[in-house]
Design an enzyme around this catalytic site. Structure first.
Site, PDB file in Angstrom:
ATOM      1  N   HIS A 186       0.916  -1.260   0.110  1.00 35.39           N
ATOM      2  CA  HIS A 186      -0.200   0.446   0.527  1.00 35.39           C
ATOM      3  C   HIS A 186       0.401   1.077  -0.669  1.00 35.39           C
ATOM      4  O   HIS A 186       0.802   1.969  -0.680  1.00 35.39           O
ATOM      5  CB  HIS A 186      -0.661   0.369   1.436  1.00 35.39           C
ATOM      6  CG  HIS A 186      -2.188  -0.365   0.487  1.00 35.39           C
ATOM      7  ND1 HIS A 186      -2.905  -0.873   0.217  1.00 35.39           N
ATOM      8  CD2 HIS A 186      -2.259  -1.572   2.087  1.00 35.39           C
ATOM      9  CE1 HIS A 186      -3.707  -1.653  -0.336  1.00 35.39           C
ATOM     10  NE2 HIS A 186      -3.927  -2.374   1.297  1.00 35.39           N
ATOM     11  N   ARG A 293      -7.881 -11.691 -10.477  1.00 37.16           N
ATOM     12  CA  ARG A 293      -7.810 -12.844  -9.732  1.00 37.16           C
ATOM     13  C   ARG A 293      -9.258 -13.068  -8.953  1.00 37.16           C
ATOM     14  O   ARG A 293      -9.286 -12.421  -8.098  1.00 37.16           O
ATOM     15  CB  ARG A 293      -6.354 -12.500  -8.826  1.00 37.16           C
ATOM     16  CG  ARG A 293      -5.456 -11.858  -9.636  1.00 37.16           C
ATOM     17  CD  ARG A 293      -4.147 -11.456  -8.675  1.00 37.16           C
ATOM     18  NE  ARG A 293      -2.690 -11.669  -9.601  1.00 37.16           N
ATOM     19  CZ  ARG A 293      -2.184 -10.789  -9.909  1.00 37.16           C
ATOM     20  NH1 ARG A 293      -2.634  -9.165 -10.123  1.00 37.16           N
ATOM     21  NH2 ARG A 293      -1.693 -10.203 -10.036  1.00 37.16           N
ATOM     22  N   ARG A 329     -10.342 -15.383 -14.148  1.00 40.94           N
ATOM     23  CA  ARG A 329     -10.042 -15.907 -13.899  1.00 40.94           C
ATOM     24  C   ARG A 329     -10.634 -17.367 -12.519  1.00 40.94           C
ATOM     25  O   ARG A 329     -10.367 -15.808 -11.900  1.00 40.94           O
ATOM     26  CB  ARG A 329      -8.991 -16.227 -13.509  1.00 40.94           C
ATOM     27  CG  ARG A 329      -7.360 -17.536 -12.877  1.00 40.94           C
ATOM     28  CD  ARG A 329      -6.206 -17.211 -13.188  1.00 40.94           C
ATOM     29  NE  ARG A 329      -6.018 -16.351 -11.664  1.00 40.94           N
ATOM     30  CZ  ARG A 329      -4.985 -15.478 -11.423  1.00 40.94           C
ATOM     31  NH1 ARG A 329      -3.554 -16.106 -11.532  1.00 40.94           N
ATOM     32  NH2 ARG A 329      -4.621 -15.497  -9.960  1.00 40.94           N
ATOM     33  N   GLU A 428       1.053 -21.562 -18.393  1.00 42.83           N
ATOM     34  CA  GLU A 428       2.021 -21.689 -17.328  1.00 42.83           C
ATOM     35  C   GLU A 428       2.702 -22.358 -17.329  1.00 42.83           C
ATOM     36  O   GLU A 428       3.371 -22.476 -15.043  1.00 42.83           O
ATOM     37  CB  GLU A 428       1.275 -21.133 -15.474  1.00 42.83           C
ATOM     38  CG  GLU A 428      -0.076 -21.327 -15.897  1.00 42.83           C
ATOM     39  CD  GLU A 428      -0.815 -21.141 -14.214  1.00 42.83           C
ATOM     40  OE1 GLU A 428      -0.045 -19.578 -13.982  1.00 42.83           O
ATOM     41  OE2 GLU A 428      -2.441 -21.291 -14.425  1.00 42.83           O
ATOM     42  N   ASN A 451       4.922 -15.228 -14.243  1.00 43.85           N
ATOM     43  CA  ASN A 451       5.341 -16.129 -13.227  1.00 43.85           C
ATOM     44  C   ASN A 451       5.700 -17.308 -12.828  1.00 43.85           C
ATOM     45  O   ASN A 451       6.829 -18.073 -12.493  1.00 43.85           O
ATOM     46  CB  ASN A 451       4.607 -14.892 -12.295  1.00 43.85           C
ATOM     47  CG  ASN A 451       4.193 -13.663 -12.677  1.00 43.85           C
ATOM     48  OD1 ASN A 451       4.950 -13.232 -13.493  1.00 43.85           O
ATOM     49  ND2 ASN A 451       3.355 -13.481 -11.620  1.00 43.85           N
ATOM     50  N   ASP A 452       4.337 -17.935 -13.533  1.00 42.38           N
ATOM     51  CA  ASP A 452       4.414 -19.655 -13.216  1.00 42.38           C
ATOM     52  C   ASP A 452       5.569 -20.408 -14.039  1.00 42.38           C
ATOM     53  O   ASP A 452       6.266 -21.013 -13.832  1.00 42.38           O
ATOM     54  CB  ASP A 452       3.171 -20.354 -13.005  1.00 42.38           C
ATOM     55  CG  ASP A 452       2.967 -20.538 -11.698  1.00 42.38           C
ATOM     56  OD1 ASP A 452       3.568 -19.658 -10.560  1.00 42.38           O
ATOM     57  OD2 ASP A 452       1.679 -20.443 -11.115  1.00 42.38           O
ATOM     58  N   ARG A 462      10.626 -19.305  -6.930  1.00 43.34           N
ATOM     59  CA  ARG A 462      10.459 -17.738  -6.545  1.00 43.34           C
ATOM     60  C   ARG A 462      10.522 -17.613  -5.068  1.00 43.34           C
ATOM     61  O   ARG A 462      11.326 -15.907  -4.562  1.00 43.34           O
ATOM     62  CB  ARG A 462       9.006 -17.361  -7.092  1.00 43.34           C
ATOM     63  CG  ARG A 462       9.173 -17.184  -8.902  1.00 43.34           C
ATOM     64  CD  ARG A 462       8.506 -16.419  -9.334  1.00 43.34           C
ATOM     65  NE  ARG A 462       7.331 -16.591  -9.471  1.00 43.34           N
ATOM     66  CZ  ARG A 462       6.321 -15.666  -9.372  1.00 43.34           C
ATOM     67  NH1 ARG A 462       6.559 -14.453  -9.148  1.00 43.34           N
ATOM     68  NH2 ARG A 462       4.989 -15.546  -8.771  1.00 43.34           N
ATOM     69  N   CYS A 499      -0.870 -11.888 -18.867  1.00 39.33           N
ATOM     70  CA  CYS A 499      -1.165 -11.061 -17.475  1.00 39.33           C
ATOM     71  C   CYS A 499       0.507 -11.570 -17.389  1.00 39.33           C
ATOM     72  O   CYS A 499      -0.582 -11.383 -15.267  1.00 39.33           O
ATOM     73  CB  CYS A 499      -2.062 -11.674 -17.358  1.00 39.33           C
ATOM     74  SG  CYS A 499      -2.166 -14.001 -17.413  1.00 39.33           S
TER      75      CYS A 499
END
Length: 573
Positions: A186, A293, A329, A428, A451-452, A462, A499
Site C-alpha cells: 500500500h 484474480r 480467472r 503457465e 510468473n509460473d 521464486r 498476464c
C-alpha cells in the site's frame, strides 16, 4: 546503494530517519477478565476513531480509492473472527490484551507472509498496521507527526505503514526509502498516487545514513546516492526534468490507440485483484482487464462467498468496463494461496499439488457456484472465462463440460447469460506451451502466465532467496516458449494474451510485440508507459532481429543485446 524502485521519479532532499516507536509487550496474568475485555473494547473504539480521522484526511489529500485502505483497516478491527479470537485468548488464558493481540496477529501474519503472490503477501502490512495501532492505544504510545515536515525531505524508514504514508506532507516529502516492502505494498501504491518517488528493499539503510544528509533517489532504477557530489546533482536534476517531460507525454497517451509505428494494433489491459483496482485500470485508460484474480473474493473471511456476492462483484466490474473485455480467472487457490476455511491439506510440494483447476474440478459445488455467478454477470459486459493451472487437455474438456451443465441449469431457470462467452486457459506450465497447438484447438484464447511459466520451466522456487538469481525472464528458453505459444495460438486462429509480470517489462515489450502478442495485461500503473513504448516501436524492425535474440546463449546475453540494440538505439528516451 541500490534498492527496488517502486514509485518512479527523481527525489533530491535531506534525510529524515523515521522509526516506529518500539512496542514492548509483556505477558501478564489478568485477575479481572471483565475489566480487561472492557479495556480492549475501549482501545478498539479509540483505534477505530483514529482510523476514521485518517480516512477523512486521506480522502482530502490523496483520493477516495486510497482512503478505502482505511475502510479495510476498520473492517479488520470490526471483524468478529479477528476480535473474537483476541477475546477468546484473553478469557481462555487469563492474559492481558496486548499479548492476546500479538498472538492472534502473528497467527494471521504466518498465514499470509510466505505466499508467493506478492499482492497477497503485501496484505500482511495491513494486519501489522492495524494491530500496531491497537497496541499503541493500549500502551498509550504517541506516534511521530509526519504532516509537519517543512523542507524538502526524503523519509528513510525500516518500513512505512499506510497510515504513516497517508499523513505525510506530500508538498515537502520528495522521496521515500524503506528497507522492506514491494511494488504492490500500500505504501508503494500510495507513493505512486501521490507522485512521490520511492525505493524499497534498501537493506539496513536506517543504520547507514544520518538525519539531514543530502540524498538522491531514482524511483525507476532503485539507485540511492548519499551525500552526492555536484556532478551527480547536475546529472539527476537533468533526469528529473526529463522525467517530468515524460510524464506529460504519458498523459497524452490517454485516448490513443495501442498501435506500433508500422500499424500493428494490440490491446493493453490491466490485472486486478479487488473491485477497487478496476478504477486504476480506468484511470490509466486500460483497454480491458486481462486478469481478474477472483481468489480475493474468498479471502479475509470465514466462509465461502455466496453466488449472489460473487455475481454482484463480477457485474460491478463488467459494468464499469462497458464493452471492454474482462477476463475472469476461475478460483486459483492452493499452492501459496491458503484459505483456512477450505481446509486444503498441507502438501510437500504445494505449487505442484492440489490447486487451481485441480481443486475446482474436485469441488464441484464451489466451482459451479462461481461459474453460475460469472455467467449471470456476463450479460452486463464483455466477460470471458479463464481456467488457471491447466496441465492437460482433459482438464480443459472437463471444465468446458461443467460450464455447459451450468448453462443448461440457467436456461431451465430462464436466467440470461452470454451464450457465446469465450473460454480460455492460462499457459503457465511448460508442457502446455510445448503442446499449445493442440490446446489452441480446444479454447478461444490463451493468456500466458509468465510468473509460473518461468518458475516451472527453470525449476526455480521464486520464494527461495538462495536460488532467486536463477529466476530470469530473459532466459532464451522462456522467450522461445512464449513465441511457440503465440505462433501455435495464431495457427489455430485464437488470440494470445499475457498476464504475467513480463507483459509490463519495458525491455521485453518490443520482443513480445514482434512475436505477435495480441494482448498485454499488466499492473494498471504501467499501461500508459507500455502504450508510449509500443507507439514508438516498428514491429517489422524488431522482427528482423528476433531470431538472433532467441538464439543467444544466456539470459545475460539477451538482456545486453536488448539494451544495446533496442533500448539505446530504437526506443525513444
Amino acid at each position: 546503494m541500490k534498492g527496488l524502485g517502486t514509485s518512479v521519479g527523481i527525489g533530491i532532499g535531506r534525510v529524515l530517519i523515521y522509526k516506529e516507536p518500539k512496542i514492548d509487550i509483556i505477558k501478564e496474568n489478568i485477575l479481572d477478565l471483565d475489566l480487561e475485555i472492557r479495556r480492549l473494547e475501549d482501545a478498539l473504539k479509540k483505534a477505530i476513531e483514529e482510523i476514521d480521522n485518517i480516512y477523512n484526511t486521506t480522502l482530502i489529500k490523496v483520493g477516495e480509492k486510497e482512503a478505502e485502505i482505511f475502510t479495510a483497516h476498520k473492517m479488520i478491527l470490526e471483524d468478529p473472527e479477528y476480535i473474537g479470537s483476541i477475546k477468546e485468548k484473553i478469557e481462555a488464558s487469563n492474559i492481558n490484551s496486548e499479548w492476546a493481540v500479538k498472538e492472534v496477529t502473528n497467527f494471521y501474519i504466518d498465514i499470509f507472509k510466505d505466499m508467493e503472490d506478492e499482492y497477497i503477501r503485501e496484505r500482511v502490512q495491513d494486519i501489522k498496521d492495524v494491530s500496531n495501532r491497537l497496541l499503541k492505544v493500549l500502551l498509550n504510545i504517541e506516534t511521530k507527526d509526519l504532516s509537519s515536515i517543512k523542507e524538502r525531505t526524503i523519509i528513510v524508514a525500516q518500513d512505512l505503514t499506510p497510515s504513516d504514508t497517508a499523513q505525510i506532507n506530500k508538498e515537502m516529502v520528495v522521496g521515500i526509502v524503506t528497507e522492506v516492502g514491494g511494488r504492490t505494498s500500500h505504501t508503494s501504491i500510495m507513493a505512486r498516487i501521490m507522485n512521490i518517488p520511492a525505493v524499497s528493499g534498501a537493506e539496513n539503510i536506517t543504520n547507514i545514513v544520518k538525519d539531514n544528509e543530502l540524498m538522491i533517489i531514482d524511483g525507476s532504477t532503485g539507485n540511492i546516492l548519499v551525500s552526492p557530489g555536484d556532478e551527480d546533482i547536475v546529472v539527476y536534476e537533468n533526469k528529473q526534468k526529463d522525467f517530468i517531460s515524460l510524464r506529460k507525454k504519458l498523459e497524452e497517451m490517454k485516448g490513443k490507440e495501442s498501435i506500433s509505428k508500422d500499424g500493428y494494433k494490440v490491446e493493453i489491459a490491466g490485472n486486478i485483484g479487488t473491485l477497487e483496482d478496476i478504477d486504476k485500470v480506468i484511470e490509466n485508460d486500460g483497454e480491458g482487464v486481462g486478469l481478474y484474480r477472483t481468489e480475493f473474493l474468498y479471502m479475509y473471511r470465514d466462509r465461502l462467498p455466496t453466488e449472489e456476492e460473487q455475481f454482484e462483484a463480477y457485474k460491478s466490474v463488467a459494468e464499469k468496463l462497458g464493452k471492454k473485455p474482462l477476463v475472469i480467472r476461475t478460483l486459483d487457490v492452493g499452492g501459496d494461496k491458503e484459505i483456512p476455511y477450505l481446509n486444503i491439506p498441507k502438501e510437500m510440494n504445494p505449487f505442484l499439488g492440489y490447486r487451481a483447476i485441480r481443486y475446482c474440478l474436485d469441488n464441484m459445488e464451489i466451482f459451479k457456484t462461481q461459474l453460475r455467478a460469472i455467467l449471470r454477470a456476463s450479460i452486463y459486459g464483455n466477460i470471458k472465462i479463464m481456467f488457471p493451472m491447466i496441465s492437460n487437455i482433459n482438464e480443459v474438456r472437463e471444465g468446458k463440460k461443467i460450464i455447459k451443465e451450468v448453462m443448461e441449469e440457467l436456461r431451465k431457470e430462464s436466467i440470461s447469460f452470454d451464450e457465446d462467452i469465450e473460454i480460455g486457459i492460462m499457459v503457465e506450465i511448460p508442457a502446455v506451451a510445448i503442446h499449445s497447438r493442440a490446446f489452441a484447438r480446444e479454447v478461444d484464447f490463451f493468456s500466458i502466465g509468465t510468473n509460473d511459466l518461468i518458475q516451472y520451466s527453470l525449476a526455480v522456487d521464486r520464494g527461495n532467496q538462495h536460488i532467486s538469481y536463477l529466476y530470469n525472464q530473459f532466459h532464451p528458453a522462456i522467450l522461445s516458449l512464449i513465441k511457440m505459444t503465440i505462433d501455435n495460438g495464431h495457427k489455430e486462429g485464437i488470440w494470445v494474451g499475457m498476464c504475467g509480470e513480463v507483459a509490463g517489462d519495458e525491455k521485453l515489450i518490443p520482443l513480445l510485440l514482434a512475436m505477435g502478442l495480441d494482448e498485454f495485461s499488466m499492473n494498471p500503473s504501467s499501461i500508459l508507459k507500455a502504450r508510449h513504448l509500443i507507439r514508438n516501436i516498428s514491429k517489422v524492425e524488431i522482427e528482423d532481429i528476433l531470431d538472433k535474440i532467441l538464439n543467444l546463449s544466456t539470459a545475460e546475453d539477451v538482456e545486453k543485446f536488448i539494451d544495446e540494440n533496442i533500448i539505446s538505439r530504437i526506443l525513444p528516451v
